[in-house]
Design a protein around this motif. Sequence first.
Motif, PDB file in Angstrom:
ATOM      1  N   GLN A   1      -5.999  34.890 -40.862  1.00 24.17           N
ATOM      2  CA  GLN A   1      -6.018  33.809 -41.849  1.00 24.17           C
ATOM      3  C   GLN A   1      -7.454  33.429 -42.202  1.00 24.17           C
ATOM      4  O   GLN A   1      -7.794  33.217 -43.366  1.00 24.17           O
ATOM      5  CB  GLN A   1      -5.273  32.590 -41.304  1.00 24.17           C
ATOM      6  N   GLY A   2      -8.295  33.343 -41.174  1.00 20.03           N
ATOM      7  CA  GLY A   2      -9.696  33.034 -41.414  1.00 20.03           C
ATOM      8  C   GLY A   2     -10.408  34.148 -42.151  1.00 20.03           C
ATOM      9  O   GLY A   2     -11.245  33.894 -43.037  1.00 20.03           O
ATOM     10  N   ARG A   3     -10.084  35.369 -41.807  1.00 23.42           N
ATOM     11  CA  ARG A   3     -10.717  36.531 -42.450  1.00 23.42           C
ATOM     12  C   ARG A   3     -10.400  36.553 -43.953  1.00 23.42           C
ATOM     13  O   ARG A   3     -11.255  36.924 -44.773  1.00 23.42           O
ATOM     14  CB  ARG A   3     -10.210  37.805 -41.767  1.00 23.42           C
ATOM     15  N   THR A   4      -9.212  36.156 -44.323  1.00 21.67           N
ATOM     16  CA  THR A   4      -8.860  36.084 -45.740  1.00 21.67           C
ATOM     17  C   THR A   4      -9.792  35.144 -46.490  1.00 21.67           C
ATOM     18  O   THR A   4     -10.211  35.417 -47.624  1.00 21.67           O
ATOM     19  CB  THR A   4      -7.401  35.614 -45.906  1.00 21.67           C
ATOM     20  N   VAL A   5     -10.149  34.040 -45.847  1.00 20.17           N
ATOM     21  CA  VAL A   5     -11.071  33.083 -46.468  1.00 20.17           C
ATOM     22  C   VAL A   5     -12.459  33.693 -46.619  1.00 20.17           C
ATOM     23  O   VAL A   5     -13.061  33.644 -47.701  1.00 20.17           O
ATOM     24  CB  VAL A   5     -11.140  31.781 -45.654  1.00 20.17           C
ATOM     25  N   THR A   6     -12.990  34.277 -45.558  1.00 21.77           N
ATOM     26  CA  THR A   6     -14.362  34.804 -45.630  1.00 21.77           C
ATOM     27  C   THR A   6     -14.463  36.004 -46.572  1.00 21.77           C
ATOM     28  O   THR A   6     -15.536  36.265 -47.115  1.00 21.77           O
ATOM     29  CB  THR A   6     -14.884  35.210 -44.236  1.00 21.77           C
ATOM     30  N   ASP A   7     -13.368  36.700 -46.761  1.00 19.82           N
ATOM     31  CA  ASP A   7     -13.387  37.863 -47.663  1.00 19.82           C
ATOM     32  C   ASP A   7     -13.375  37.469 -49.130  1.00 19.82           C
ATOM     33  O   ASP A   7     -13.659  38.306 -50.000  1.00 19.82           O
ATOM     34  CB  ASP A   7     -12.177  38.769 -47.385  1.00 19.82           C
ATOM     35  N   THR A   8     -13.042  36.216 -49.415  1.00 20.67           N
ATOM     36  CA  THR A   8     -12.840  35.829 -50.811  1.00 20.67           C
ATOM     37  C   THR A   8     -13.729  34.681 -51.273  1.00 20.67           C
ATOM     38  O   THR A   8     -13.683  34.321 -52.457  1.00 20.67           O
ATOM     39  CB  THR A   8     -11.366  35.417 -51.036  1.00 20.67           C
ATOM     40  N   ARG A   9     -14.547  34.118 -50.372  1.00 25.12           N
ATOM     41  CA  ARG A   9     -15.347  32.956 -50.752  1.00 25.12           C
ATOM     42  C   ARG A   9     -16.798  33.109 -50.333  1.00 25.12           C
ATOM     43  O   ARG A   9     -17.108  33.660 -49.280  1.00 25.12           O
ATOM     44  CB  ARG A   9     -14.782  31.683 -50.118  1.00 25.12           C
ATOM     45  N   ALA A  10     -17.691  32.604 -51.172  1.00 25.38           N
ATOM     46  CA  ALA A  10     -19.110  32.499 -50.843  1.00 25.38           C
ATOM     47  C   ALA A  10     -19.321  31.253 -49.984  1.00 25.38           C
ATOM     48  O   ALA A  10     -18.452  30.382 -49.922  1.00 25.38           O
ATOM     49  CB  ALA A  10     -19.930  32.420 -52.116  1.00 25.38           C
ATOM     50  N   PRO A  11     -20.484  31.145 -49.321  1.00 25.10           N
ATOM     51  CA  PRO A  11     -20.716  29.991 -48.441  1.00 25.10           C
ATOM     52  C   PRO A  11     -20.507  28.644 -49.112  1.00 25.10           C
ATOM     53  O   PRO A  11     -20.001  27.703 -48.495  1.00 25.10           O
ATOM     54  CB  PRO A  11     -22.167  30.178 -47.993  1.00 25.10           C
ATOM     55  N   GLY A  12     -20.899  28.506 -50.387  1.00 25.33           N
ATOM     56  CA  GLY A  12     -20.701  27.239 -51.089  1.00 25.33           C
ATOM     57  C   GLY A  12     -21.672  26.168 -50.642  1.00 25.33           C
ATOM     58  O   GLY A  12     -22.739  26.441 -50.079  1.00 25.33           O
ATOM     59  N   GLU A  13     -21.306  24.925 -50.867  1.00 28.67           N
ATOM     60  CA  GLU A  13     -22.174  23.791 -50.541  1.00 28.67           C
ATOM     61  C   GLU A  13     -22.337  23.653 -49.032  1.00 28.67           C
ATOM     62  O   GLU A  13     -21.409  23.887 -48.264  1.00 28.67           O
ATOM     63  CB  GLU A  13     -21.570  22.508 -51.107  1.00 28.67           C
ATOM     64  N   LEU A  14     -23.545  23.255 -48.626  1.00 27.65           N
ATOM     65  CA  LEU A  14     -23.848  23.100 -47.210  1.00 27.65           C
ATOM     66  C   LEU A  14     -23.800  21.627 -46.812  1.00 27.65           C
ATOM     67  O   LEU A  14     -24.204  20.750 -47.573  1.00 27.65           O
ATOM     68  CB  LEU A  14     -25.234  23.670 -46.891  1.00 27.65           C
ATOM     69  N   THR A  15     -23.304  21.381 -45.606  1.00 30.81           N
ATOM     70  CA  THR A  15     -23.254  20.032 -45.046  1.00 30.81           C
ATOM     71  C   THR A  15     -24.182  19.964 -43.840  1.00 30.81           C
ATOM     72  O   THR A  15     -24.049  20.767 -42.912  1.00 30.81           O
ATOM     73  CB  THR A  15     -21.821  19.675 -44.603  1.00 30.81           C
ATOM     74  N   SER A  16     -25.115  19.024 -43.850  1.00 26.92           N
ATOM     75  CA  SER A  16     -26.039  18.886 -42.726  1.00 26.92           C
ATOM     76  C   SER A  16     -25.334  18.250 -41.534  1.00 26.92           C
ATOM     77  O   SER A  16     -24.613  17.260 -41.680  1.00 26.92           O
ATOM     78  CB  SER A  16     -27.239  18.033 -43.125  1.00 26.92           C
ATOM     79  N   LYS A  17     -25.555  18.833 -40.341  1.00 28.21           N
ATOM     80  CA  LYS A  17     -25.012  18.259 -39.104  1.00 28.21           C
ATOM     81  C   LYS A  17     -26.137  17.731 -38.207  1.00 28.21           C
ATOM     82  O   LYS A  17     -25.894  17.345 -37.070  1.00 28.21           O
ATOM     83  CB  LYS A  17     -24.204  19.316 -38.349  1.00 28.21           C
ATOM     84  N   GLY A  18     -27.365  17.751 -38.736  1.00 27.74           N
ATOM     85  CA  GLY A  18     -28.511  17.316 -37.947  1.00 27.74           C
ATOM     86  C   GLY A  18     -29.708  18.164 -38.290  1.00 27.74           C
ATOM     87  O   GLY A  18     -29.713  18.922 -39.270  1.00 27.74           O
ATOM     88  N   ASP A  19     -30.744  18.060 -37.494  1.00 26.08           N
ATOM     89  CA  ASP A  19     -31.986  18.783 -37.721  1.00 26.08           C
ATOM     90  C   ASP A  19     -31.750  20.291 -37.776  1.00 26.08           C
ATOM     91  O   ASP A  19     -31.428  20.909 -36.763  1.00 26.08           O
ATOM     92  CB  ASP A  19     -32.978  18.444 -36.604  1.00 26.08           C
ATOM     93  N   ARG A  20     -31.873  20.884 -38.970  1.00 27.85           N
ATOM     94  CA  ARG A  20     -31.747  22.334 -39.176  1.00 27.85           C
ATOM     95  C   ARG A  20     -30.408  22.897 -38.703  1.00 27.85           C
ATOM     96  O   ARG A  20     -30.301  24.076 -38.366  1.00 27.85           O
ATOM     97  CB  ARG A  20     -32.911  23.071 -38.497  1.00 27.85           C
ATOM     98  N   ASP A  21     -29.394  22.050 -38.661  1.00 23.95           N
ATOM     99  CA  ASP A  21     -28.046  22.469 -38.260  1.00 23.95           C
ATOM    100  C   ASP A  21     -27.103  22.138 -39.405  1.00 23.95           C
ATOM    101  O   ASP A  21     -27.144  21.018 -39.938  1.00 23.95           O
ATOM    102  CB  ASP A  21     -27.625  21.727 -36.989  1.00 23.95           C
ATOM    103  N   MET A  22     -26.273  23.097 -39.795  1.00 24.60           N
ATOM    104  CA  MET A  22     -25.463  22.893 -40.987  1.00 24.60           C
ATOM    105  C   MET A  22     -24.148  23.644 -40.885  1.00 24.60           C
ATOM    106  O   MET A  22     -23.966  24.535 -40.054  1.00 24.60           O
ATOM    107  CB  MET A  22     -26.231  23.356 -42.223  1.00 24.60           C
TER     108      MET A  22
END
Length: 260
Positions: free
Chosen positions: A16-37
Amino acid sequence: MDISELLKVAEAAVDQGRTVTDTRAPGELTSKGDRDMASEVDFAVERAVRAFLERETPDIGVLGEEEGGATDGTRWVLDPIDGTVNFIHGVPLWGISLGLIHEGRAVLGVIDHPALGTRYSAAEGLGATCNGKPIRGSECTDLTDALVAVGDYAVGPDAAAQNAQRLALTQLLYPRVQRLRMIGTAATALTWTAAGHFDATVMFSNKPWDTMAGVAINREAGVVLLDLDGSDHTPESRGTVAVSAALREPILELISEAMG
């Protein structure tokens, strides 16, 4: 608990996860802290896999890196994209990592590398495989012949203190081993250790979504799994050491020296 049936569920969940990664680009990034996203794909994979697991195994909790969840009992542990920084930079070293903890032990793992076309799977008592073929860990006996992977350096407000021991270990290892590698993904480093490509992997961390699947795969591949102090590895361990049996003591001695 039928471990063979749960392995089939885990394989299907990762699909199920592989289907997502095969069809989508990374898209918008969300910061989780210093240089972590996290990327949009991290969240999309986690939601797809979580929904599948909650439907197929409603009595088993799910802990995901991005949205949390179950922290005790029998539980799935998911890193939707292990190696997000690699992923967003187009480096193919990243993977979908799904493990199962039961009675305080990692008993099952599936790690898929979509960009590399490799999938590593294992369940307790059933052996470890890569793309369906059995794998075994290294039988290296001499540290000077060893290719050793080390975990990433820490980021964040307390990074300097955390990295002091990491840097000390690097300084101790590099003149003694054949080569050191830092590849930016715990899941990949652990699978490559299970397959015998790395002779050891040492990480001064043990986040369950990063390590539990790889720990289960390594155990089934005959690799020794330890905490930093040499005790048996558990979900509560401080760090993660995967090493060939013959290199156990020399690696532990260097870790002990680095930790002071």
